[in-house]
Design a protein around this motif. Sequence first.
Motif, short mmCIF file in Angstrom:
data_model
loop_
_atom_site.label_atom_id
_atom_site.label_comp_id
_atom_site.label_asym_id
_atom_site.label_seq_id
_atom_site.Cartn_x
_atom_site.Cartn_y
_atom_site.Cartn_z
N ALA A 62 0.85 -1.20 0.00
CA ALA A 62 0.00 0.00 0.00
C ALA A 62 0.88 1.24 0.00
O ALA A 62 1.93 1.28 0.66
N VAL A 63 0.45 2.24 -0.76
CA VAL A 63 1.17 3.52 -0.79
C VAL A 63 0.15 4.66 -0.70
O VAL A 63 -0.97 4.55 -1.18
N ASN A 64 0.57 5.72 -0.05
CA ASN A 64 -0.24 6.94 0.04
C ASN A 64 0.34 7.93 -0.95
O ASN A 64 1.51 8.30 -0.86
N THR A 65 -0.48 8.37 -1.90
CA THR A 65 0.05 9.18 -3.00
C THR A 65 -0.35 10.65 -2.96
O THR A 65 0.24 11.45 -3.67
N GLN A 66 -1.37 11.00 -2.18
CA GLN A 66 -1.79 12.40 -2.09
C GLN A 66 -2.25 12.70 -0.68
O GLN A 66 -2.76 11.82 0.02
N TYR A 67 -2.09 13.96 -0.27
CA TYR A 67 -2.53 14.37 1.05
C TYR A 67 -3.06 15.80 1.01
O TYR A 67 -2.83 16.54 0.05
N THR A 68 -3.75 16.18 2.06
CA THR A 68 -4.13 17.57 2.29
C THR A 68 -3.79 17.92 3.73
O THR A 68 -3.79 17.06 4.61
N ILE A 69 -3.49 19.20 3.94
CA ILE A 69 -3.32 19.73 5.28
C ILE A 69 -4.15 21.00 5.35
O ILE A 69 -4.05 21.87 4.48
N THR A 70 -4.97 21.09 6.37
CA THR A 70 -5.77 22.29 6.62
C THR A 70 -5.34 22.85 7.97
O THR A 70 -5.21 22.10 8.94
N ALA A 71 -5.12 24.15 8.01
CA ALA A 71 -4.79 24.83 9.27
C ALA A 71 -5.88 25.86 9.52
O ALA A 71 -6.04 26.81 8.74
N ALA A 72 -6.65 25.67 10.58
CA ALA A 72 -7.77 26.56 10.90
C ALA A 72 -7.55 27.20 12.26
O ALA A 72 -7.04 26.55 13.18
N PRO A 73 -7.96 28.47 12.42
CA PRO A 73 -7.82 29.12 13.73
C PRO A 73 -8.60 28.35 14.80
O PRO A 73 -9.72 27.89 14.54
N GLN A 74 -8.01 28.22 15.98
CA GLN A 74 -8.71 27.55 17.07
C GLN A 74 -9.89 28.38 17.54
O GLN A 74 -10.91 27.84 17.94
N VAL A 75 -9.74 29.71 17.51
CA VAL A 75 -10.84 30.62 17.83
C VAL A 75 -10.87 31.66 16.71
O VAL A 75 -9.98 32.51 16.62
N ALA A 76 -11.89 31.57 15.85
CA ALA A 76 -11.99 32.46 14.69
C ALA A 76 -11.96 33.92 15.12
O ALA A 76 -12.60 34.33 16.09
N ASN A 77 -11.15 34.72 14.41
CA ASN A 77 -10.97 36.15 14.62
C ASN A 77 -10.30 36.50 15.94
O ASN A 77 -10.23 37.67 16.30
N VAL A 78 -9.82 35.50 16.66
CA VAL A 78 -9.06 35.74 17.89
C VAL A 78 -7.64 35.19 17.73
O VAL A 78 -6.67 35.91 17.92
N THR A 79 -7.52 33.90 17.37
CA THR A 79 -6.20 33.32 17.15
C THR A 79 -5.78 33.41 15.69
O THR A 79 -4.61 33.24 15.37
N GLY A 80 -6.73 33.70 14.81
CA GLY A 80 -6.45 33.87 13.39
C GLY A 80 -7.73 34.17 12.65
O GLY A 80 -8.83 33.90 13.15
N GLU A 81 -7.60 34.74 11.46
CA GLU A 81 -8.76 35.08 10.64
C GLU A 81 -8.91 34.16 9.44
O GLU A 81 -10.01 33.98 8.94
N ARG A 82 -7.80 33.63 8.98
CA ARG A 82 -7.82 32.86 7.73
C ARG A 82 -7.52 31.39 7.98
O ARG A 82 -6.81 31.04 8.91
N THR A 83 -8.10 30.56 7.11
CA THR A 83 -7.82 29.13 7.12
C THR A 83 -6.89 28.85 5.94
O THR A 83 -7.11 29.35 4.85
N PHE A 84 -5.88 28.03 6.19
CA PHE A 84 -4.88 27.72 5.16
C PHE A 84 -5.01 26.27 4.74
O PHE A 84 -5.39 25.40 5.52
#
Length: 131
Positions: free
Chosen positions: A90-112
Amino acid sequence: LRSRVNSNEKATVGNLHTLVAALDSFYKQQVPNTFPANLPVLANANPPYIDQVLAAGSRNGYTITYAITAAGTVNVNVVNPVTGAVTAQAVNTQYTITAAPQVANVTGERTFFVDQTGVIRLTNAAGAVVE
């Protein structure tokens, strides 16, 4: 608070660059090439590709989520001497990483977001693509 939000977002982009580089390095070291099933694999390698805190998925006011999005099997050039079968791995060929603020508009405004292409994209709190 504005400076904290800016600092968290800038650090998160840096963390995503670190993860992409670590995942690329890991991928190239595997035979056959494959991405790890989860981030702790990178932290538990010897030597580690990333630290345990980043592998746990929380840093600088952001929650980081790693997911395999495509997997498959490849035939490895190992033949079973008894059955003559070629080993499939078995091989893993693709991935995604999402980075979201823990508290919207307090720890960050944007999701990456980033995937195996290494291109970091961002969205606003509603999820609409900004860049």
